[in-house]
Design an enzyme around this catalytic site. Structure first.
Site, PDB file in Angstrom:
ATOM      1  N   ARG A 149     -65.002 -16.051   7.163  1.00  0.00           N
ATOM      2  CA  ARG A 149     -65.971 -15.920   8.245  1.00  0.00           C
ATOM      3  C   ARG A 149     -67.361 -15.628   7.666  1.00  0.00           C
ATOM      4  NH1 ARG A 149     -61.371 -12.834   9.495  1.00  0.00           N
ATOM      5  NH2 ARG A 149     -60.195 -13.562  11.330  1.00  0.00           N
ATOM      6  N   LYS A 173     -61.561  -8.487   9.583  1.00  0.00           N
ATOM      7  CA  LYS A 173     -61.560  -7.684  10.795  1.00  0.00           C
ATOM      8  C   LYS A 173     -60.694  -6.442  10.606  1.00  0.00           C
ATOM      9  CE  LYS A 173     -62.430 -11.434  14.084  1.00  0.00           C
ATOM     10  NZ  LYS A 173     -61.928 -12.167  15.281  1.00  0.00           N
ATOM     11  N   HIS A 248     -69.122 -21.830  11.988  1.00  0.00           N
ATOM     12  CA  HIS A 248     -67.668 -21.647  12.100  1.00  0.00           C
ATOM     13  C   HIS A 248     -66.919 -22.947  11.851  1.00  0.00           C
ATOM     14  CE1 HIS A 248     -65.049 -18.306  12.952  1.00  0.00           C
ATOM     15  NE2 HIS A 248     -64.258 -19.056  13.677  1.00  0.00           N
ATOM     16  N   ARG A 251     -65.173 -23.151   8.602  1.00  0.00           N
ATOM     17  CA  ARG A 251     -63.867 -22.477   8.609  1.00  0.00           C
ATOM     18  C   ARG A 251     -62.810 -23.393   9.218  1.00  0.00           C
ATOM     19  NH1 ARG A 251     -61.477 -17.297   8.552  1.00  0.00           N
ATOM     20  NH2 ARG A 251     -60.277 -16.707  10.397  1.00  0.00           N
ATOM     21  N   HIS A 274     -55.678 -14.415   9.794  1.00  0.00           N
ATOM     22  CA  HIS A 274     -55.233 -14.340  11.183  1.00  0.00           C
ATOM     23  C   HIS A 274     -54.078 -13.346  11.298  1.00  0.00           C
ATOM     24  CE1 HIS A 274     -56.864 -18.575  12.408  1.00  0.00           C
ATOM     25  NE2 HIS A 274     -57.770 -17.624  12.522  1.00  0.00           N
ATOM     26  N   TYR A 283     -54.689 -25.435  14.741  1.00  0.00           N
ATOM     27  CA  TYR A 283     -55.102 -26.456  13.785  1.00  0.00           C
ATOM     28  C   TYR A 283     -54.043 -27.531  13.604  1.00  0.00           C
ATOM     29  CZ  TYR A 283     -58.818 -23.180  12.734  1.00  0.00           C
ATOM     30  OH  TYR A 283     -59.897 -22.340  12.856  1.00  0.00           O
TER      31      TYR A 283
END
Length: 302
Positions: A149, A173, A248, A251, A274, A283
């Site tokens: 990110r 995150k 983004h 990514r 994730h 995806y």
């Protein structure tokens, strides 16, 4: 209206200390809840205890009237549901009025990605004889090589990179860390930048603080996510005026190209950071679409 700042502050401290959420996530929670407090004032609701399922539905109706996107409505609803769940746990309220409120169904948009020809145009933009050009090329190569990110890219420090092994330590995150490998193109671009351009940028600091951040702005300070977005937007404009991408998308491109080449879904999940496999599975729809187009284009009986 009662002072609602005290329970809000307690909730934000809970998100920071117990849940270990990032400051950006906490800011969104705060904004969503404060927007609801404004609604309470408009409706003369004096206490958070007075909010029932009816008021919750009224608030959602107000959001729809203001033409909020379904994604935004869903996020605000989720924020308020978590807030009241916390208040219920702390025995500050007697019910969670957002528990039975259904979240609006999300539009299932396939993530957009770049094709090889478009990437080639981007990689050819930077002037590798200048410090900023070397930095920009290193950013582009690293984003495509790792799928990280923008915020993760800005947090990288020099000691996070292991050139001998070819991996980089990324903080994602919730301050969760993961190691991600990178290839020779990204390695060459970063080494060129570190050995030349970064040193020049570091010398421009008015008050030297020997920052350890990998990517610096033109003043020698740490580059921000907003700065990276501006850099990428400028590169896109130089590459092709008709090419519209968001940062983004690099990514998305990383994930899509990995899966197209046969990478395992769980490996891609780990690389992207994730928490849930379902976030990565979108995806697979892109790769199926790619396969279908390829089949239709080349199979004689398609």
């Amino acid at each position: 209206m009662q002072n609602v700042n005290v329970p809000l502050i307690s909730f934000l401290e809970y998100l920071q200390i117990e849940k270990n959420y990032s400051k950006y996530t906490i800011v969104f929670y705060q904004k969503d809840i404060e927007d609801f407090f404004d609604f309470m004032k408009e409706e003369a609701i004096s206490s958070i205890n007075e909010v029932t399922h009816t008021e919750a539905r009224m608030y959602l109706t107000r959001l729809h009237q203001k033409k909020y996107a379904r994604k935004s409505v869903a996020r605000k609803t989720s924020s308020l549901r978590s807030f009241y769940k916390f208040l219920l746990r702390e025995e500050k309220v007697e019910q969670n009025p957002f528990t039975s409120v259904s979240l609006p169904k999300q539009e299932k948009r396939l993530p957009q990605f770049l094709y090889s020809e478009e990437l080639d145009k981007l990689f050819a933009v930077s002037d590798l004889e200048t410090p900023l050009g070397q930095r920009n090329q290193a950013i582009l190569e690293l984003l495509y090589a790792t799928g990280i990110r923008i915020s993760e890219c800005c947090h990288i420090q020099i000691h996070d990179i292991d050139f001998q092994v070819g991996t980089i330590l990324v903080t994602g995150k919730g301050n969760k860390q993961r190691y991600i490998p990178f290839g020779s193109f990204a390695q060459d671009a970063m080494k060129t930048y570190l050995e030349d351009g970064r040193k020049t940028l570091l010398d421009k600091q008015k008050t030297p603080n020997s920052t350890k951040h990998l990517f610096l702005n033109f003043r020698g300070g740490a580059l921000t996510p907003r700065g990276v977005r501006l850099i990428l937007n400028d590169m896109v404009q130089q590459a092709c005026s008709t090419l519209h991408i968001s940062p983004h998308m690099l990514r998305h491109t990383f994930a899509t190209h990995m899966l197209n080449e046969g990478a395992d879904l769980r490996v891609v999940q780990e690389l992207l950071g994730h928490a849930s496999l379902s976030s990565t599975q979108i995806y697979t729809h892109v790769t199926k679409e790619h396969l279908q187009k390829t089949y239709n284009q080349f199979h004689p009986r398609a």
